[in-house]
Write a protein that holds these residues in place. Structure first.
Motif, PDB file in Angstrom:
ATOM      1  N   TRP A  90       0.834  -1.206   0.000  1.00 23.72           N
ATOM      2  CA  TRP A  90       0.000   0.000   0.000  1.00 23.72           C
ATOM      3  C   TRP A  90       0.870   1.258   0.000  1.00 23.72           C
ATOM      4  CZ3 TRP A  90      -4.117   1.181  -2.104  1.00 23.72           C
ATOM      5  CH2 TRP A  90      -5.061   2.076  -1.610  1.00 23.72           C
ATOM      6  N   VAL A  91       1.584   1.466  -1.100  1.00 22.75           N
ATOM      7  CA  VAL A  91       2.477   2.630  -1.240  1.00 22.75           C
ATOM      8  C   VAL A  91       1.792   3.668  -2.123  1.00 22.75           C
ATOM      9  CG1 VAL A  91       4.621   1.384  -0.836  1.00 22.75           C
ATOM     10  CG2 VAL A  91       3.636   1.416  -3.132  1.00 22.75           C
ATOM     11  N   TRP A  92       2.381   4.865  -2.193  1.00 27.86           N
ATOM     12  CA  TRP A  92       1.689   6.003  -2.807  1.00 27.86           C
ATOM     13  C   TRP A  92       1.261   5.733  -4.247  1.00 27.86           C
ATOM     14  CZ3 TRP A  92       3.650   8.354  -7.176  1.00 27.86           C
ATOM     15  CH2 TRP A  92       4.970   8.078  -7.477  1.00 27.86           C
ATOM     16  N   PHE A  93       2.126   5.045  -5.027  1.00 29.32           N
ATOM     17  CA  PHE A  93       1.759   4.880  -6.442  1.00 29.32           C
ATOM     18  C   PHE A  93       0.622   3.875  -6.624  1.00 29.32           C
ATOM     19  CE2 PHE A  93       5.567   2.258  -5.728  1.00 29.32           C
ATOM     20  CZ  PHE A  93       5.168   1.017  -6.188  1.00 29.32           C
ATOM     21  N   ARG A  94       0.481   2.943  -5.674  1.00 28.63           N
ATOM     22  CA  ARG A  94      -0.680   2.031  -5.780  1.00 28.63           C
ATOM     23  C   ARG A  94      -1.958   2.735  -5.331  1.00 28.63           C
ATOM     24  NH1 ARG A  94       3.109  -2.116  -4.511  1.00 28.63           N
ATOM     25  NH2 ARG A  94       3.513  -3.328  -6.388  1.00 28.63           N
ATOM     26  N   LYS A  95      -1.830   3.660  -4.375  1.00 26.56           N
ATOM     27  CA  LYS A  95      -3.008   4.456  -3.987  1.00 26.56           C
ATOM     28  C   LYS A  95      -3.487   5.267  -5.194  1.00 26.56           C
ATOM     29  CE  LYS A  95      -1.573   4.819   0.811  1.00 26.56           C
ATOM     30  NZ  LYS A  95      -1.034   5.646   1.892  1.00 26.56           N
ATOM     31  N   LEU A  96      -2.528   5.853  -5.924  1.00 32.26           N
ATOM     32  CA  LEU A  96      -2.881   6.610  -7.137  1.00 32.26           C
ATOM     33  C   LEU A  96      -3.487   5.677  -8.179  1.00 32.26           C
ATOM     34  CD1 LEU A  96       0.072   9.102  -7.718  1.00 32.26           C
ATOM     35  CD2 LEU A  96      -2.277   9.627  -7.074  1.00 32.26           C
ATOM     36  N   PHE A  97      -2.882   4.498  -8.324  1.00 35.02           N
ATOM     37  CA  PHE A  97      -3.361   3.551  -9.330  1.00 35.02           C
ATOM     38  C   PHE A  97      -4.823   3.190  -9.075  1.00 35.02           C
ATOM     39  CE2 PHE A  97      -4.339  -0.583 -11.085  1.00 35.02           C
ATOM     40  CZ  PHE A  97      -3.816  -0.515 -12.359  1.00 35.02           C
ATOM     41  N   VAL A  98      -5.125   2.849  -7.823  1.00 33.49           N
ATOM     42  CA  VAL A  98      -6.490   2.413  -7.521  1.00 33.49           C
ATOM     43  C   VAL A  98      -7.480   3.572  -7.728  1.00 33.49           C
ATOM     44  CG1 VAL A  98      -8.007   1.435  -5.756  1.00 33.49           C
ATOM     45  CG2 VAL A  98      -5.669   0.668  -5.923  1.00 33.49           C
ATOM     46  N   SER A  99      -7.025   4.800  -7.491  1.00 35.28           N
ATOM     47  CA  SER A  99      -7.927   5.948  -7.668  1.00 35.28           C
ATOM     48  C   SER A  99      -8.155   6.280  -9.141  1.00 35.28           C
ATOM     49  CB  SER A  99      -7.352   7.190  -6.977  1.00 35.28           C
ATOM     50  OG  SER A  99      -7.114   6.905  -5.622  1.00 35.28           O
ATOM     51  N   PHE A 100      -7.107   6.165  -9.946  1.00 30.96           N
ATOM     52  CA  PHE A 100      -7.199   6.647 -11.325  1.00 30.96           C
ATOM     53  C   PHE A 100      -7.267   5.546 -12.381  1.00 30.96           C
ATOM     54  CE2 PHE A 100      -5.569  10.247  -8.956  1.00 30.96           C
ATOM     55  CZ  PHE A 100      -6.376  11.268  -9.429  1.00 30.96           C
ATOM     56  N   SER A 101      -7.121   4.312 -11.972  1.00 29.36           N
ATOM     57  CA  SER A 101      -7.171   3.233 -12.956  1.00 29.36           C
ATOM     58  C   SER A 101      -8.613   2.941 -13.353  1.00 29.36           C
ATOM     59  CB  SER A 101      -6.539   1.982 -12.343  1.00 29.36           C
ATOM     60  OG  SER A 101      -7.077   0.825 -12.938  1.00 29.36           O
ATOM     61  N   SER A 102      -8.818   2.680 -14.627  1.00 29.59           N
ATOM     62  CA  SER A 102     -10.170   2.331 -15.089  1.00 29.59           C
ATOM     63  C   SER A 102     -10.609   0.981 -14.522  1.00 29.59           C
ATOM     64  CB  SER A 102     -10.212   2.293 -16.619  1.00 29.59           C
ATOM     65  OG  SER A 102      -9.264   1.377 -17.111  1.00 29.59           O
ATOM     66  N   TYR A 103      -9.638   0.140 -14.116  1.00 29.09           N
ATOM     67  CA  TYR A 103      -9.980  -1.192 -13.591  1.00 29.09           C
ATOM     68  C   TYR A 103     -10.656  -1.132 -12.217  1.00 29.09           C
ATOM     69  CZ  TYR A 103      -7.393  -3.026 -17.493  1.00 29.09           C
ATOM     70  OH  TYR A 103      -6.986  -3.312 -18.768  1.00 29.09           O
TER      71      TYR A 103
END
Ligand code: ZN
Length: 278
Positions: free
Chosen positions: A250-263
């Motif tokens: 649960w690092v910053w880039f995965r937080k961004l990924f989950v927020s902005f990823s279409s998946y």
């Protein structure tokens, strides 16, 4: 000024798309993907085959949420625990609980032949055997439970795994483990005598669509053709909460990924043709 207008326009479309997704959680559509062949919505068992703990929350949560919302039983078969078995297993169990999946429906393997990482090829025949074993064990378990509880089982098919869902040949991120898992499921579908089991793959999208967040629902609806289905996430906040259970990741880039990823917002599934040659 032009950049400001572009930014405002994108933000408006982003919010409108999110409203559309949240609206669908109040007025859910019944996708044909969730029906069985007879067109009814009898509760079914679905097997999700993933490579790593967190794949379920990062990539497949729209599908999981749609299935569980309609009472289907989603089972997870996770092929690797990243060399830190117990930690990642616990995280997977906690994330699954958030996604409304009981512990007994989650299997995480710690097999020496399936260690996480690039450059480590996972043998598709071995993967297919593991999928087969899992499906067989599930069928035995169902028969045992029906005998133990004195239940009537019309045919074994009613209690068996109905659909398998996994990555497509690109595996969303191109990760070799995701791609190998796809090959393993394809190998199982080609080899199995259980022709009533369908396999479906999560369609990988290009990088622009991948990071377009909820906006991608419009393109997903538009691009669906043939044996494809588009499943919108009725509970995107639940997906974020599930991913946050993977504390080691649960690092910053995965937080961004989950927020902005279409998946996080939509999954497009395509049927794997069991007539295809590997
Ligand atoms: Zn993964």
């Amino acid at each position: 000024m032009e950049w400001f207008l572009i930014f405002v326009s994108v933000a408006v479309v982003w919010l409108a798309s999110l409203c559309k997704i949240l609206h669908s959680s109040f007025y859910p559509n019944q996708s044909p993907f969730l029906n069985n062949n007879a067109g009814s919505i009898q509760k079914k068992n679905v097997l999700l085959v993933i490579a790593h703990p967190d794949d379920e929350s990062m990539f497949f949560s729209p599908t999981i949420n749609q299935l569980t919302s309609r009472g289907h039983n989603v089972h997870i078969l996770c092929m690797s625990t990243d060399g830190i078995g117990d930690v990642r297993k616990e995280e997977l169990y906690r994330a699954s609980a958030i996604l409304k999946l009981p512990l007994q429906q989650v299997t995480a393997l710690d097999h020496p032949d399936f260690q996480d990482g690039f450059g480590k090829v996972w043998n598709s025949n071995k993967l297919a055997k593991i999928v087969e074993k899992k499906i067989f064990a599930h069928a035995i378990d169902m028969v045992y439970q029906s005998l133990f509880h004195n239940l009537q089982v019309a045919t074994p098919h009613h209690q068996s795994i109905w659909k398998i869902i996994t990555f497509d040949n690109y595996g969303v991120s191109g990760h070799c483990n995701h791609r190998d898992v796809h090959q393993g499921v394809r190998r199982f579908i080609l080899d199995t005598s259980k022709r009533y089991i369908e396999a479906w793959e999560l369609v990988s999208s290009n990088i622009v669509r991948k990071y377009s967040g909820p906006i991608d629902i419009w393109l997903s609806f538009w691009s669906v053709k043939g044996e494809m289905h588009c499943l919108v996430n009725e509970h995107p906040l639940r997906s974020y909460a599930a991913m946050s259970q993977h504390l080691s990741q649960w690092v910053w880039f995965r937080k961004l990924f989950v927020s902005f990823s279409s998946y996080t917002y939509v999954n497009t599934l395509r049927k794997i043709n069991n007539g295809q040659v590997l």
